[in-house]
Design an enzyme around this catalytic site. Structure first.
Site, PDB file in Angstrom:
ATOM      1  CB  CYS A  73      11.105  -2.203   9.083  1.00 39.06           C
ATOM      2  SG  CYS A  73       9.636  -3.241   8.862  1.00 39.06           S
ATOM      3  CB  CYS A  87       8.451   4.153   9.779  1.00 40.78           C
ATOM      4  SG  CYS A  87       9.339   2.996   8.735  1.00 40.78           S
ATOM      5  CB  CYS A 126       2.646  -1.410   8.019  1.00 45.52           C
ATOM      6  SG  CYS A 126       3.680  -0.283   8.987  1.00 45.52           S
ATOM      7  CB  CYS A 173       5.840  -5.107  -2.618  1.00 45.67           C
ATOM      8  SG  CYS A 173       5.442  -4.368  -4.230  1.00 45.67           S
ATOM      9  CG  ASP A 227      19.806   8.237   1.327  1.00 46.74           C
ATOM     10  OD1 ASP A 227      20.945   8.675   1.581  1.00 46.74           O
ATOM     11  OD2 ASP A 227      19.428   7.111   1.701  1.00 46.74           O
ATOM     12  CB  CYS A 257      -2.099  -4.605  -4.348  1.00 48.70           C
ATOM     13  SG  CYS A 257      -0.971  -5.403  -3.187  1.00 48.70           S
ATOM     14  CB  CYS A 302      -0.354   0.176  -6.327  1.00 46.38           C
ATOM     15  SG  CYS A 302       1.313   0.581  -5.759  1.00 46.38           S
ATOM     16  CB  CYS A 352       2.717  -2.155   1.500  1.00 44.04           C
ATOM     17  SG  CYS A 352       1.675  -0.963   0.621  1.00 44.04           S
ATOM     18  CB  CYS A 381       6.137  -1.817   3.228  1.00 43.24           C
ATOM     19  SG  CYS A 381       7.665  -0.861   3.181  1.00 43.24           S
TER      20      CYS A 381
END
Length: 310
Positions: free
Chosen positions: A240, A213, A197, A247, A133, A190, A187, A193, A243
């Site tokens: 954090c 965020c 938040c 789920c 990443d 729903c 999803c 999330c 979210c």
């Protein structure tokens, strides 16, 4: 290359990925991410990346792995589970689960190199590059293209079988393989999330304003934390997981079996008082080779002081 060879090589790569401890492996044809390009450009224009200016770099390369490696033909996406067997004690300052163990970059890079060596040994003159990443590749997009999951309303990659607590990595190869098909979005209606938040960073379904965020504030932001965010961090001192925690698909999360991701005992047992009283010397000793080194001692101390004052 014949169909049989492609099939055989694909099977070999996926079997070895499983043997190395990857949760799953999917493969997509390398090329320009036509659908993602305008979305990413708009996201940057709206300054959703905040002070993460590095995301503006290598724009073309991020969207096309053939610009990262001219001979690229396949993108092999890999998932590795980090869901911990235990979590922190109640009432402490919170640390994101991905940071419980050793720095994942080193762990994953070693596995990717082993997989690439295996491919070269078993298949022959194959060139490839490994990506995690911190490098200019749209990892979740490629994982979704290769059928490993769908990008949910939280912008996390989600799978029906194990939820979303895993890292995503890629190998870009100059080898034609059999390609997987994307899965469908599950999803539905729903909005768990979005509703949960703490800073309303999910500004629309599938759109996260990274500059709002908690992970951005506590890890990426180098300046003072904004006063208007006081009382909104829900005791998160590093990253954090809200979210992901809310789920519904994460009820299927299973503990990892990677020894280097085993939780640091200090993270599990430290009380708020322990975090507040930690010295730089102890921090460096206890959290050596830990993701917590990213904001460094001063950054973590800043976060804890901010939470104390909230």
């Amino acid at each position: 290359m014949g169909i049989n060879a492609k099939s055989q090589y694909t099977k070999l790569i996926k079997q070895e990925a499983e043997r190395l401890g990857f949760l799953s492996c999917g493969i997509a044809k390398a090329g320009f991410l036509e659908e993602e390009a305008p979305r990413f450009e708009l996201w940057l224009k709206q300054n959703h990346h905040g002070e993460m200016k590095y995301l503006e770099d290598y724009f073309d390369k991020r969207l096309d792995p053939t610009k990262l490696m001219l001979s690229a033909k396949s993108v092999v996406s890999l998932l590795i589970n980090y869901y911990p067997p235990e979590t922190q004690i109640e009432g402490s300052y919170k640390i994101s689960k991905y940071a419980y163990g050793k720095d994942y970059h080193n762990v994953i890079k070693k596995k990717l190199r082993k997989l690439l060596r295996f491919i070269k040994t078993e298949i022959g003159d194959v060139h490839g590059r490994a990506f995690i990443d911190i490098e200019p590749i749209m990892d979740k997009v490629w994982a979704a293209k290769s059928g490993l999951g769908w990008i949910g309303k939280s912008s996390n990659l989600i799978t029906q079988k194990v939820g979303s607590f895993y890292f995503v990595a890629e190998l870009v190869l100059d080898l034609e393989l059999e390609y997987d098909s994307p899965t469908t979005d599950h999803c539905g209606t729903c909005t768990a999330c979005i509703d949960a938040c703490p800073t309303q960073a999910i500004v629309a379904p599938y759109v996260v304003d990274g500059s709002k965020c908690i992970s951005y504030f506590t890890i990426e932001l180098k300046d003072n934390l904004p006063q208007e965010m006081k009382g909104k961090f829900d005791d998160w001192a590093f990253g954090c997981d809200v979210c992901q925690d809310v789920c519904p698909w994460n009820r299927f999360s299973k503990p990892h079996n990677e020894p280097r991701f085993e939780p640091n005992p200090a993270i599990l047992s430290y009380t708020k008082k322990d975090w507040e009283e930690i010295t730089e010397e102890i921090f460096k000793e206890v959290f050596v080779n830990s993701p917590l080194k990213r904001p460094q001692f001063d950054g973590l101390k800043r976060n804890i002081d901010f939470l104390k004052e909230s």
